[in-house]
Design an enzyme around this catalytic site. Structure first.
Site, short mmCIF file in Angstrom:
data_model
loop_
_atom_site.label_atom_id
_atom_site.label_comp_id
_atom_site.label_asym_id
_atom_site.label_seq_id
_atom_site.Cartn_x
_atom_site.Cartn_y
_atom_site.Cartn_z
CB THR A 113 -4.70 8.50 -9.54
OG1 THR A 113 -4.64 8.26 -8.13
CG2 THR A 113 -6.13 8.65 -10.02
N PRO A 114 -3.90 7.12 -12.73
CG PRO A 114 -4.26 5.34 -14.17
CD PRO A 114 -4.56 5.82 -12.77
CD GLU A 140 -8.24 6.79 4.16
OE1 GLU A 140 -8.75 6.91 3.03
OE2 GLU A 140 -7.15 7.29 4.48
CG HIS A 175 -1.99 1.07 1.19
ND1 HIS A 175 -3.32 0.82 1.44
CD2 HIS A 175 -1.92 2.40 0.92
CE1 HIS A 175 -4.02 1.95 1.33
NE2 HIS A 175 -3.17 2.93 1.03
CG ASP A 229 -1.57 5.75 3.17
OD1 ASP A 229 -1.93 5.39 2.05
OD2 ASP A 229 -2.28 6.44 3.94
#
Ligand code: 6MZ
Length: 358
Positions: free
Chosen positions: A99-100, A223, A13, A298
């Site tokens: 993220t593209p 979250e 992650h 993260d």
């Protein structure tokens, strides 16, 4: 910290744009400051701030994206900051997510963004990178974390993230891109972004399509408190979830029954105050219950951490000795999205490291 650096680790992650060193961000912002695109002093204050609430983190990401989103920079940060930094931490398998992004002003499409990421991975020269199954087939298996040239070896696989701000169509475009890029090292899909934005129903069609096509999925889940969404996400049966901070009793029961592995990011959860302190973190209960979990970072840049630091923190906060931490790292092999061939090679790396433990 050195002892945690030495054990082989698996990172499942890690967000590309959250994993950039402050010094690099400042250098990039300095360049844009000179060109008048950003006001450097304002950017500097935001980058160097240490405590960040969850909403502040997402403001920071918007700023980071202004500074990083052109092809050359995406290639650079992937190569230097991410792959080389993780390898130097003795991460032997990295599932890097990003993220593209489409950015018309830079002539960037989601595909060309991903090509810039791949270029960065291929440009790494200081460590041997295993990027896809095809390359594994061409290269004789090497059972150690160093190859014959003495270089460290790292397996890198990619997850394409869907940002919660995106539409169903944009999410579908990302899934189609992931399917096209499967032979290039893309192994799955992530859903991430500001958890107070967007509706589960918007992403569901794309996620269902991905699942139907056999693409493994991991979801940022819980979250913020949102029982309806948490239940829907668990019912979807993703291959893994990230965080699981704001669960209630009923959700814990459902999670434990499902055995869905949880990616745990201690420092991130504490800095963003989604968990008030490490001694009340759900890691302890999940670990005790033998629920599958993986220790992750993260955003090493945003939260000034490293995977070794997360291991050190877990060991001291939950009283786990080196052998237990090693077992935790090794167990993560089961939960990677790459195939059996890679799992087998990782097993051999950990078996060899186990012999040198203590
Ligand atoms: C949710 C997060 C995140 O994709 O541009 N991201 N989403 N929760 C988090 N925990 C604090 N940390 C990072 O990397 C940055 C993007 O990853 C997601 C956000 O969408 C952020 O914009 P990439 O490489």
């Amino acid at each position: 910290m050195e002892c945690w650096k030495l054990i082989p680790k698996i990172e499942l992650h890690a967000h590309l744009n959250g994993s950039i060193r402050d010094t690099t961000l400042l250098e990039l912002a300095g360049g844009l400051g000179k060109g008048g695109t950003v006001v450097f002093s304002g950017v500097e204050n935001v980058i160097l701030k240490n405590d960040r609430s969850l909403p502040e983190v997402f403001k920071l990401f918007d700023l980071i994206h202004v500074v990083t989103t052109d092809h050359k920079t995406v290639t650079r940060i992937t190569k230097e900051q991410v792959i080389e930094d993780f390898a130097s931490e003795n991460v032997v398998y990295l599932e890097l997510r990003t993220t593209p992004k489409r950015n018309d002003s830079k002539g960037m499409s989601k595909r060309s963004y991903m090509e810039a990421v791949l270029e960065g991975i291929r440009a790494v020269g200081t460590v041997e990178v295993d990027l896809s199954r095809e390359l594994v087939a061409e290269t004789p298996a090497v059972n150690e974390t160093c190859n014959r040239t003495g270089k460290k070896k790292i397996f890198v696989r990619l997850l394409l993230s869907i940002d919660r701000r995106e539409t169903t169509e944009a999410a579908m475009e990302t899934v189609n891109l992931a399917l096209e890029m499967r032979r290039l090292g893309v192994v799955g899909i992530d859903l991430s972004g500001n958890p107070v934005i967007g509706e589960w129903s918007t992403f569901l069609p794309a996620l269902e399509f991905a699942k139907m096509q056999g693409l493994p999925i991991t979801l940022h889940c819980g979250e913020v408190p949102n029982p309806k969404e948490i239940h829907a996400m668990l019912d979807f049966l993703p291959r893994r979830i990230g965080h699981a901070c704001c669960f209630e009793q009923e959700e814990w029961e459902k999670l434990k029954k499902s055995k869905i592995p949880v990616e745990i990011c201690l420092t991130s959860n504490i800095i963003t105050e989604t968990i008030s302190s490490v001694d009340v973190h759900h890691f302890a209960d999940l670990y005790k219950s033998n629920h599958p979990l993986i220790l992750c970072t993260d955003d090493v840049g945003v939260f000034s951490t490293s995977l070794s630091a997360e291991y050190a923190l877990a060991s001291s906060a939950f009283g786990l000795v080196k052998r237990e931490m090693f077992q935790l790292a090794r167990k993560a092999i089961e939960f990677i999205f790459a195939g059996d061939e890679v799992k087998q090679q990782l097993e051999e790396i950990f078996a060899s490291a186990a012999r040198g433990l203590d």
